[in-house]
Scaffold this motif. Structure first.
Motif, PDB file in Angstrom:
ATOM      1  N   ASP A 131      -7.879  -5.016   5.746  1.00 58.06           N
ATOM      2  CA  ASP A 131      -9.188  -4.716   5.171  1.00 58.06           C
ATOM      3  C   ASP A 131      -9.373  -5.627   3.961  1.00 58.06           C
ATOM      4  O   ASP A 131      -8.649  -6.624   3.824  1.00 58.06           O
ATOM      5  N   ASN A 132     -10.309  -5.320   3.087  1.00 63.60           N
ATOM      6  CA  ASN A 132     -10.569  -6.198   1.944  1.00 63.60           C
ATOM      7  C   ASN A 132      -9.448  -6.194   0.912  1.00 63.60           C
ATOM      8  O   ASN A 132      -9.402  -7.071   0.035  1.00 63.60           O
ATOM      9  N   HIS A 133      -8.536  -5.211   1.006  1.00 67.61           N
ATOM     10  CA  HIS A 133      -7.508  -5.041  -0.022  1.00 67.61           C
ATOM     11  C   HIS A 133      -6.095  -5.273   0.490  1.00 67.61           C
ATOM     12  O   HIS A 133      -5.207  -5.622  -0.277  1.00 67.61           O
ATOM     13  N   LEU A 134      -5.890  -5.050   1.790  1.00 64.74           N
ATOM     14  CA  LEU A 134      -4.543  -5.035   2.356  1.00 64.74           C
ATOM     15  C   LEU A 134      -4.419  -5.961   3.561  1.00 64.74           C
ATOM     16  O   LEU A 134      -5.377  -6.174   4.299  1.00 64.74           O
ATOM     17  N   LEU A 135      -3.207  -6.441   3.763  1.00 59.73           N
ATOM     18  CA  LEU A 135      -2.849  -7.143   4.981  1.00 59.73           C
ATOM     19  C   LEU A 135      -1.463  -6.648   5.386  1.00 59.73           C
ATOM     20  O   LEU A 135      -0.481  -6.845   4.657  1.00 59.73           O
ATOM     21  N   VAL A 179       3.713  -5.197   3.996  1.00 57.89           N
ATOM     22  CA  VAL A 179       2.358  -5.098   3.468  1.00 57.89           C
ATOM     23  C   VAL A 179       2.181  -6.118   2.344  1.00 57.89           C
ATOM     24  O   VAL A 179       3.071  -6.281   1.505  1.00 57.89           O
ATOM     25  N   PHE A 180       1.049  -6.806   2.359  1.00 61.25           N
ATOM     26  CA  PHE A 180       0.675  -7.745   1.309  1.00 61.25           C
ATOM     27  C   PHE A 180      -0.650  -7.288   0.702  1.00 61.25           C
ATOM     28  O   PHE A 180      -1.445  -6.605   1.362  1.00 61.25           O
ATOM     29  N   ALA A 181      -0.890  -7.668  -0.553  1.00 61.60           N
ATOM     30  CA  ALA A 181      -2.134  -7.305  -1.243  1.00 61.60           C
ATOM     31  C   ALA A 181      -3.081  -8.496  -1.266  1.00 61.60           C
ATOM     32  O   ALA A 181      -2.689  -9.607  -1.606  1.00 61.60           O
ATOM     33  N   LYS A 182      -4.349  -8.247  -0.936  1.00 63.15           N
ATOM     34  CA  LYS A 182      -5.337  -9.319  -0.912  1.00 63.15           C
ATOM     35  C   LYS A 182      -6.101  -9.448  -2.227  1.00 63.15           C
ATOM     36  O   LYS A 182      -6.885 -10.389  -2.386  1.00 63.15           O
ATOM     37  N   THR A 183      -5.879  -8.500  -3.154  1.00 62.20           N
ATOM     38  CA  THR A 183      -6.487  -8.595  -4.489  1.00 62.20           C
ATOM     39  C   THR A 183      -5.427  -8.269  -5.529  1.00 62.20           C
ATOM     40  O   THR A 183      -4.439  -7.582  -5.240  1.00 62.20           O
ATOM     41  N   SER A 184      -5.652  -8.739  -6.755  1.00 64.57           N
ATOM     42  CA  SER A 184      -4.686  -8.468  -7.827  1.00 64.57           C
ATOM     43  C   SER A 184      -4.651  -6.986  -8.173  1.00 64.57           C
ATOM     44  O   SER A 184      -3.588  -6.446  -8.519  1.00 64.57           O
ATOM     45  N   LYS A 185      -5.800  -6.305  -8.064  1.00 59.72           N
ATOM     46  CA  LYS A 185      -5.827  -4.858  -8.328  1.00 59.72           C
ATOM     47  C   LYS A 185      -4.973  -4.110  -7.311  1.00 59.72           C
ATOM     48  O   LYS A 185      -4.184  -3.227  -7.659  1.00 59.72           O
ATOM     49  N   ALA A 186      -5.120  -4.469  -6.041  1.00 59.48           N
ATOM     50  CA  ALA A 186      -4.313  -3.832  -4.997  1.00 59.48           C
ATOM     51  C   ALA A 186      -2.833  -4.123  -5.207  1.00 59.48           C
ATOM     52  O   ALA A 186      -1.981  -3.231  -5.042  1.00 59.48           O
ATOM     53  N   ALA A 187      -2.513  -5.350  -5.606  1.00 60.69           N
ATOM     54  CA  ALA A 187      -1.112  -5.720  -5.847  1.00 60.69           C
ATOM     55  C   ALA A 187      -0.511  -4.874  -6.965  1.00 60.69           C
ATOM     56  O   ALA A 187       0.616  -4.380  -6.863  1.00 60.69           O
ATOM     57  N   SER A 188      -1.266  -4.695  -8.035  1.00 60.67           N
ATOM     58  CA  SER A 188      -0.785  -3.913  -9.172  1.00 60.67           C
ATOM     59  C   SER A 188      -0.543  -2.457  -8.783  1.00 60.67           C
ATOM     60  O   SER A 188       0.485  -1.869  -9.127  1.00 60.67           O
ATOM     61  N   ARG A 189      -1.494  -1.884  -8.049  1.00 66.00           N
ATOM     62  CA  ARG A 189      -1.372  -0.465  -7.678  1.00 66.00           C
ATOM     63  C   ARG A 189      -0.272  -0.239  -6.649  1.00 66.00           C
ATOM     64  O   ARG A 189       0.428   0.780  -6.699  1.00 66.00           O
ATOM     65  N   LEU A 190      -0.115  -1.162  -5.727  1.00 62.93           N
ATOM     66  CA  LEU A 190       0.980  -1.034  -4.767  1.00 62.93           C
ATOM     67  C   LEU A 190       2.336  -1.239  -5.439  1.00 62.93           C
ATOM     68  O   LEU A 190       3.309  -0.549  -5.113  1.00 62.93           O
ATOM     69  N   SER A 191       2.393  -2.159  -6.380  1.00 59.22           N
ATOM     70  CA  SER A 191       3.638  -2.375  -7.132  1.00 59.22           C
ATOM     71  C   SER A 191       4.022  -1.134  -7.923  1.00 59.22           C
ATOM     72  O   SER A 191       5.207  -0.805  -8.045  1.00 59.22           O
ATOM     73  N   ASP A 192       3.020  -0.429  -8.457  1.00 62.20           N
ATOM     74  CA  ASP A 192       3.287   0.827  -9.156  1.00 62.20           C
ATOM     75  C   ASP A 192       3.903   1.846  -8.196  1.00 62.20           C
ATOM     76  O   ASP A 192       4.813   2.589  -8.575  1.00 62.20           O
ATOM     77  N   GLN A 193       3.405   1.884  -6.961  1.00 58.91           N
ATOM     78  CA  GLN A 193       3.966   2.811  -5.975  1.00 58.91           C
ATOM     79  C   GLN A 193       5.401   2.446  -5.625  1.00 58.91           C
ATOM     80  O   GLN A 193       6.240   3.325  -5.409  1.00 58.91           O
ATOM     81  N   LEU A 236      -2.825 -13.883  -2.394  1.00 54.18           N
ATOM     82  CA  LEU A 236      -2.098 -12.919  -1.576  1.00 54.18           C
ATOM     83  C   LEU A 236      -0.888 -12.459  -2.374  1.00 54.18           C
ATOM     84  O   LEU A 236      -0.031 -13.271  -2.744  1.00 54.18           O
ATOM     85  N   GLY A 237      -0.846 -11.170  -2.682  1.00 53.31           N
ATOM     86  CA  GLY A 237       0.206 -10.636  -3.543  1.00 53.31           C
ATOM     87  C   GLY A 237       1.391 -10.124  -2.746  1.00 53.31           C
ATOM     88  O   GLY A 237       1.235  -9.397  -1.765  1.00 53.31           O
ATOM     89  N   LEU A 238       2.597 -10.513  -3.188  1.00 54.90           N
ATOM     90  CA  LEU A 238       3.838 -10.054  -2.565  1.00 54.90           C
ATOM     91  C   LEU A 238       4.243  -8.736  -3.211  1.00 54.90           C
ATOM     92  O   LEU A 238       4.539  -8.681  -4.400  1.00 54.90           O
ATOM     93  N   VAL A 239       4.234  -7.673  -2.415  1.00 54.57           N
ATOM     94  CA  VAL A 239       4.490  -6.323  -2.930  1.00 54.57           C
ATOM     95  C   VAL A 239       5.955  -5.937  -2.797  1.00 54.57           C
ATOM     96  O   VAL A 239       6.538  -5.276  -3.649  1.00 54.57           O
TER      97      VAL A 239
END
Length: 242
Positions: free
Chosen positions: A15-19, A74-88, A59-62
């Protein structure tokens, strides 16, 4: 999706946030000293082409997988998604389930392995050490026996800490190295065997909607996986993402 000749990467969700993809075995996650093509480069190039994006693609490496290991990532397509997934990842809210084939028959049908690991960055090798050793990091996993065949055991693993080489080192330490692991099981494995470790499932909250997501990816129908019949059926009997 097919890129760079024979390398094929299956997209499981986007989707717009995840791959979310299936990583092929023996492809590094990011560029390393081998200079072989890596997942980040492949996926960025694909996004650039498919969406006709000018300039660099984010593309953020989680999280990571060892080069010889395949399965869901899972990879992040935005920096916001990368930050929130990294927190998880940090708070252990991102659940990771693996399957592995190990040598021998385990004493228990299920159990927990807890150790402290220290990585030698220069040698790219991890050792189990005392908790007092400087730089040692706690490593925890739960395992469930889901099959036995030909002197090997198929285990499902719920990973609670994502330490480098964790699964490989911890099972080798208890006398059950992974099938094909040349680094931590070289005394019992043959040169050229593919390591039998697979990222089977990932569960997490969507970084923007908060929806609980789960993605599964079964190992290939090849030896030693197919010694045990339908792996995904066996896994479902023990539950999956924690």
């Amino acid at each position: 999706m097919s890129l760079h000749k024979s390398i094929k990467i299956n997209i499981l969700y986007e989707d717009n946030h995840l791959l979310v993809v299936e990583k092929p075995v023996n492809v590094p996650v990011q560029k390393d000293s081998s200079n072989d093509i890596d997942m980040l480069t492949l996926l960025k190039e694909d996004l650039k082409v498919r969406y006709n994006k000018p300039g660099n693609v984010y593309l953020g490496l989680v999280h990571r997988l060892d080069r010889p290991v395949g399965g869901v990532m899972v990879f992040a397509k935005t920096s916001k998604a990368a930050s929130r997934l990294s927190d998880q990842v940090r708070t252990r809210g991102l659940g990771k389930t693996y399957v592995a084939v190990v040598h021998g028959k385990l004493d228990s049908r299920k159990g927990r392995l807890e150790n402290y690991l220290l990585k030698d960055e220069k040698a790219n090798r991890v050792s189990i050490v005392s908790p007092e050793v400087k730089g040692a990091k706690q490593a925890i996993l739960d395992f469930y026996v889901i099959g036995e065949a030909k002197g090997f055991t198929l285990v499902k693993i719920d990973l609670h800490t994502g330490r480098s080489h964790q699964i490989r080192v911890q099972f080798s330490h208890i006398g059950h190295p992974l099938y094909g692991d040349q680094r931590y099981g070289n005394k019992v494995n043959k040169v050229g065997q593919q390591i039998a470790l697979w990222s089977y499932g990932i569960g997490f909250k969507h970084p923007t909607t908060g929806e609980e997501l789960e993605f599964l990816c079964k190992p290939p129908d090849l030896e030693p996986w197919n010694w045990f019949g339908e792996v995904s059926d066996k896994i479902s009997n023990t539950g999956c993402i924690t």
